[in-house]
Design a protein around this motif. Structure first.
Motif, PDB file in Angstrom:
ATOM      1  N   GLU A  24       0.839  -1.206   0.000  1.00  0.00           N
ATOM      2  CA  GLU A  24       0.000   0.000   0.000  1.00  0.00           C
ATOM      3  C   GLU A  24       0.870   1.251   0.000  1.00  0.00           C
ATOM      4  N   GLU A  25       1.923   1.243   0.850  1.00  0.00           N
ATOM      5  CA  GLU A  25       2.826   2.386   0.933  1.00  0.00           C
ATOM      6  C   GLU A  25       3.564   2.581  -0.397  1.00  0.00           C
ATOM      7  N   GLN A  74       1.222   4.114  -2.909  1.00  0.00           N
ATOM      8  CA  GLN A  74       1.047   5.543  -2.575  1.00  0.00           C
ATOM      9  C   GLN A  74       2.219   6.364  -3.099  1.00  0.00           C
ATOM     10  N   LEU A  95      -1.740  -0.423  -7.140  1.00  0.00           N
ATOM     11  CA  LEU A  95      -1.583  -1.451  -6.102  1.00  0.00           C
ATOM     12  C   LEU A  95      -1.669  -2.844  -6.736  1.00  0.00           C
TER      13      LEU A  95
END
Ligand code: DC
Length: 233
Positions: A161-162, A165, A184
């Motif tokens: 997820e990071e 982002q 993602l």
């Protein structure tokens, strides 16, 4: 004695590229961006309309890859927090830039990287980057397959997820509207292909030090890596 090597491996979006540039500049060492080699093979194969079903053809292209890497002064308006040099890549006489870093090229790279003959074709070319005063090697198998004797090995991680982002923000800063869910999905797909292949899969070397960068700034990671180098070299 062989020149010293620091290997920095990890999945896409773990921050390797940026960390490697900063650390190499601090140490005054050379850089091997091995992902760029796989990207060049994928991108060049597509440009030359090679068949991705034909491993021999792609490996032959990789073995004779006509590429030149030049370190030049960075455009200060684009430079990333103190990095003053950037790598210029010339493939078959033509400079390649943004097109090498797209998700599409990353996917092609990941496909050709799963072919054992392609990995074999690029093996010695990567080892040849080991020059004095030292090398910082960025990839997936730097510490396991290419430089198993490296004195310092780092494995950078961050949650998927990071990483999605970060990629989203990176695209946004270039004026490109990304789709977070699609990014993602792409990251998860690429992780799966890179980790599950039989030839040099993405995995930390037994003697690698793992750093989770999810909640760390670039400066904090660079500091940690330099502290490890100080101890090891
Ligand atoms: O680091 P990158 O995103 O530029 O790498 C592109 C692809 O190349 C990645 O999906 C896996 C592959 N790769 C590899 O298999 N081994 C390496 N040493 C470097 C990259």
């Amino acid at each position: 004695m062989l020149p010293p090597v620091l290997t920095i491996d990890g999945p896409s979006g773990s921050g390797k590229g940026t960390i490697v540039q900063h650390v190499a500049q601090k140490l005054g060492w050379h850089v091997l961006d091995s992902g760029a080699l796989y990207r060049l093979v994928g991108f060049g194969s597509q440009n030359n309309q090679l068949s991705f079903e034909n491993e021999d053809e792609i490996a032959n292209f990789g073995a004779h890859l006509d590429v030149e890497f030049k370190l030049v002064a960075a455009d200060s308006s684009q430079s990333d927090g103190g990095v003053t040099q950037e790598l210029q890549i010339i493939l078959e006489g033509k400079q390649v830039g943004a097109e090498l870093r797209t998700e599409e090229t990353g996917k092609l790279a990941s496909i050709v990287a799963a072919m054992p003959k392609v990995r074999e074709a690029l093996f010695q070319r990567q080892r040849d980057f080991r020059q004095n005063p030292g090398l910082v090697a960025d990839g997936r198998d730097m510490g396991t397959a290419i430089f198993p004797d490296a004195k310092a090995k780092i494995f950078l991680t961050a949650s998927a997820e990071e990483r999605a982002q970060r990629r989203y923000k990176q695209l946004k800063s270039k004026g490109i509207d990304g789709n977070l869910a699609a990014l993602l999905r792409d990251i998860n797909e690429r992780d799966e292909r890179d980790s599950s292949r039989s030839a040099s899969p993405l995995k930390p070397a037994d003697d690698a030090i793992q750093i989770d960068t999810s909640d760390l700034s670039i400066e904090q990671v660079v500091e940690k890596v330099l502290a490890i180098c100080e101890k090891q070299f």
